[in-house]
Design a protein around this motif. Structure first.
Motif, PDB file in Angstrom:
ATOM      1  N   VAL A  12       0.855  -1.186   0.000  1.00 15.13           N
ATOM      2  CA  VAL A  12       0.000   0.000   0.000  1.00 15.13           C
ATOM      3  C   VAL A  12       0.892   1.237   0.000  1.00 15.13           C
ATOM      4  N   ILE A  13       0.545   2.230  -0.838  1.00  9.53           N
ATOM      5  CA  ILE A  13       1.263   3.501  -0.877  1.00  9.53           C
ATOM      6  C   ILE A  13       0.355   4.578  -0.294  1.00  9.53           C
ATOM      7  N   ARG A  14       0.870   5.304   0.715  1.00 13.63           N
ATOM      8  CA  ARG A  14       0.091   6.362   1.356  1.00 13.63           C
ATOM      9  C   ARG A  14       0.945   7.624   1.465  1.00 13.63           C
ATOM     10  N   PRO A  15       0.335   8.805   1.306  1.00 16.84           N
ATOM     11  CA  PRO A  15       1.080  10.044   1.568  1.00 16.84           C
ATOM     12  C   PRO A  15       1.403  10.158   3.045  1.00 16.84           C
ATOM     13  N   ALA A  16       2.547  10.757   3.345  1.00 14.17           N
ATOM     14  CA  ALA A  16       2.974  10.963   4.730  1.00 14.17           C
ATOM     15  C   ALA A  16       3.495  12.394   4.843  1.00 14.17           C
ATOM     16  N   GLY A  17       2.616  13.307   5.218  1.00 13.83           N
ATOM     17  CA  GLY A  17       2.997  14.705   5.288  1.00 13.83           C
ATOM     18  C   GLY A  17       3.064  15.333   3.907  1.00 13.83           C
ATOM     19  N   LEU A  18       3.729  16.480   3.832  1.00 13.88           N
ATOM     20  CA  LEU A  18       3.792  17.225   2.583  1.00 13.88           C
ATOM     21  C   LEU A  18       4.870  16.724   1.634  1.00 13.88           C
ATOM     22  N   ASP A  19       5.861  16.010   2.171  1.00 17.86           N
ATOM     23  CA  ASP A  19       6.994  15.621   1.324  1.00 17.86           C
ATOM     24  C   ASP A  19       7.380  14.164   1.521  1.00 17.86           C
ATOM     25  N   GLY A  20       6.404  13.323   1.926  1.00 19.29           N
ATOM     26  CA  GLY A  20       6.730  11.932   2.160  1.00 19.29           C
ATOM     27  C   GLY A  20       5.674  10.974   1.641  1.00 19.29           C
ATOM     28  N   VAL A  21       6.115   9.749   1.396  1.00 18.83           N
ATOM     29  CA  VAL A  21       5.240   8.654   0.996  1.00 18.83           C
ATOM     30  C   VAL A  21       5.666   7.426   1.783  1.00 18.83           C
ATOM     31  N   LEU A  22       4.685   6.675   2.280  1.00 21.07           N
ATOM     32  CA  LEU A  22       4.961   5.452   3.022  1.00 21.07           C
ATOM     33  C   LEU A  22       4.483   4.265   2.196  1.00 21.07           C
ATOM     34  N   VAL A  23       5.420   3.368   1.889  1.00 20.98           N
ATOM     35  CA  VAL A  23       5.093   2.139   1.161  1.00 20.98           C
ATOM     36  C   VAL A  23       5.098   1.001   2.173  1.00 20.98           C
ATOM     37  N   THR A  24       3.929   0.404   2.413  1.00 21.35           N
ATOM     38  CA  THR A  24       3.761  -0.572   3.486  1.00 21.35           C
ATOM     39  C   THR A  24       3.563  -1.962   2.914  1.00 21.35           C
ATOM     40  N   SER A  58      11.514   0.819   7.654  1.00 23.82           N
ATOM     41  CA  SER A  58      11.126   0.548   9.037  1.00 23.82           C
ATOM     42  C   SER A  58      10.787  -0.932   9.125  1.00 23.82           C
ATOM     43  N   LEU A  59      10.043  -1.356  10.137  1.00 24.99           N
ATOM     44  CA  LEU A  59       9.796  -2.787  10.317  1.00 24.99           C
ATOM     45  C   LEU A  59       9.108  -3.412   9.107  1.00 24.99           C
ATOM     46  N   VAL A  60       8.043  -2.776   8.599  1.00 26.45           N
ATOM     47  CA  VAL A  60       7.307  -3.352   7.465  1.00 26.45           C
ATOM     48  C   VAL A  60       7.027  -2.318   6.381  1.00 26.45           C
ATOM     49  N   SER A  61       7.683  -1.174   6.420  1.00 23.98           N
ATOM     50  CA  SER A  61       7.421  -0.092   5.467  1.00 23.98           C
ATOM     51  C   SER A  61       8.728   0.538   5.012  1.00 23.98           C
ATOM     52  N   ALA A  62       8.631   1.290   3.925  1.00 26.42           N
ATOM     53  CA  ALA A  62       9.733   2.136   3.472  1.00 26.42           C
ATOM     54  C   ALA A  62       9.194   3.562   3.354  1.00 26.42           C
ATOM     55  N   PHE A  63       9.863   4.503   4.015  1.00 26.37           N
ATOM     56  CA  PHE A  63       9.464   5.910   3.948  1.00 26.37           C
ATOM     57  C   PHE A  63      10.295   6.597   2.876  1.00 26.37           C
ATOM     58  N   VAL A  64       9.611   7.216   1.938  1.00 26.51           N
ATOM     59  CA  VAL A  64      10.264   7.909   0.827  1.00 26.51           C
ATOM     60  C   VAL A  64      10.028   9.410   0.992  1.00 26.51           C
ATOM     61  N   VAL A  76       5.464  10.868  -7.868  1.00 31.49           N
ATOM     62  CA  VAL A  76       6.208   9.973  -6.964  1.00 31.49           C
ATOM     63  C   VAL A  76       5.480   8.642  -6.841  1.00 31.49           C
ATOM     64  N   THR A  77       4.180   8.711  -6.615  1.00 37.12           N
ATOM     65  CA  THR A  77       3.395   7.495  -6.451  1.00 37.12           C
ATOM     66  C   THR A  77       3.468   6.624  -7.701  1.00 37.12           C
ATOM     67  N   ALA A  78       3.382   7.238  -8.871  1.00 35.76           N
ATOM     68  CA  ALA A  78       3.447   6.484 -10.125  1.00 35.76           C
ATOM     69  C   ALA A  78       4.797   5.780 -10.272  1.00 35.76           C
ATOM     70  N   ARG A  79       5.875   6.459  -9.918  1.00 35.38           N
ATOM     71  CA  ARG A  79       7.197   5.852 -10.063  1.00 35.38           C
ATOM     72  C   ARG A  79       7.390   4.716  -9.071  1.00 35.38           C
ATOM     73  N   LEU A  80       6.865   4.889  -7.867  1.00 34.64           N
ATOM     74  CA  LEU A  80       6.979   3.821  -6.880  1.00 34.64           C
ATOM     75  C   LEU A  80       6.125   2.616  -7.276  1.00 34.64           C
ATOM     76  N   ARG A  81       4.944   2.862  -7.830  1.00 30.98           N
ATOM     77  CA  ARG A  81       4.108   1.746  -8.295  1.00 30.98           C
ATOM     78  C   ARG A  81       4.807   0.969  -9.414  1.00 30.98           C
ATOM     79  N   ALA A  82       5.466   1.684 -10.303  1.00 34.82           N
ATOM     80  CA  ALA A  82       6.192   1.026 -11.388  1.00 34.82           C
ATOM     81  C   ALA A  82       7.312   0.146 -10.834  1.00 34.82           C
ATOM     82  N   LEU A  83       7.955   0.613  -9.775  1.00 38.10           N
ATOM     83  CA  LEU A  83       9.018  -0.168  -9.147  1.00 38.10           C
ATOM     84  C   LEU A  83       8.444  -1.383  -8.409  1.00 38.10           C
ATOM     85  N   LEU A  84       7.292  -1.208  -7.796  1.00 36.81           N
ATOM     86  CA  LEU A  84       6.679  -2.301  -7.038  1.00 36.81           C
ATOM     87  C   LEU A  84       6.371  -3.512  -7.912  1.00 36.81           C
TER      88      LEU A  84
END
Length: 248
Positions: A12-24, A58-64, A76-84
């Protein structure tokens, strides 16, 4: 380290603040979820995506973390999805450059006074607990809470014990504590709700060096049982007598 667990969680990809994304990669800590977080974070770093400034597991996520003036959230989300979708991250190889580190550790005695209590909660004798803990080869799953402080696991099911209901006022630097199938090795003196079962002479946080954190996510560690007399020899050794070898 639960390598045989079948992973059914969809990242799952979620926004984290104004300049972050959390991939869980999981809703609970498992070996495959932690493996995925470590491998994916390393892949993001290798990809060198323009506008992404940092990626930390982190334990089960990556903070970008990204530069929102240079790269928008959707991009950002599109590029991370392509990598996933490039591979099965739950079965991905762990990052290169990992080490296996054997750390001399005193279990019990006045140096680690909660070994017997932890053993009782785990349904073991103190001797059985020392054997179980000192023979375990655990992975640094993440660094957090205090500078350079690792969470390590997973231990056997017997160590799925809860934290204490009250805080221990203070454990020293180098304290090895246990709960919920994990070790935490303290980088600084701190209060804790985890049971203090071992003591090392390892100095984890070295701000005066180019690499201030001694341990890195993905490293593997064994806390080898030694006597208090052996630990006393390493008081002036920042490595605490640890033996270090590269994992190939």
């Amino acid at each position: 380290m639960d390598g045989g667990i079948t992973q059914t969680f969809d990242p799952v990809i979620r926004p984290a603040g104004l300049d972050g994304v959390l991939v869980t990669f999981g809703d609970a800590l498992t070996e495959p979820a932690n493996r995925a977080a470590l491998a994916f974070a390393a892949a993001v770093a290798r990809a060198g995506i323009d506008g992404i400034e940092d990626c930390a597991p982190s334990l089960v996520s990556a903070f970008v973390r990204f530069d929102p003036l240079h790269l928008g959230l959707d991009a950002v989300t599109a590029r991370l999805r392509a990598l996933l979708v490039e591979q099965d991250w739950y079965a991905a190889p762990l990052p290169q450059g990992r080490r296996f580190i054997r750390v001399p550790t005193v279990y019990g005695t006045e140096l680690a006074p909660q070994l017997e209590e932890a053993a009782q909660v785990a349904g073991m004798s103190p001797a059985e607990a020392v054997a179980s803990l000192s023979e375990a080869r655990v992975r640094v799953q993440t660094i957090g809470f205090a500078p350079g402080q690792p969470y390590l696991g997973l231990l056997s099911d017997a160590w799925d014990i809860p934290r204490q209901t009250v805080l221990t006022k203070s454990v020293p630097e180098g304290a090895l504590v246990v709960a919920i199938r994990q070790f935490v090795l303290f980088s600084v003196t701190n209060p804790t709700g985890w049971r203090h079962v071992g003591q090392t002479a390892l100095k984890l946080f070295r701000p005066e060096t180019a690499a201030p954190f001694f341990l890195r996510p993905g490293d593997e560690v064994q806390f080898v049982s030694v006597s208090p007399e052996v630990i006393a020899r390493y008081t002036d050794d920042p490595d605490g007598g640890a033996e270090i070898e590269a994992i190939r």
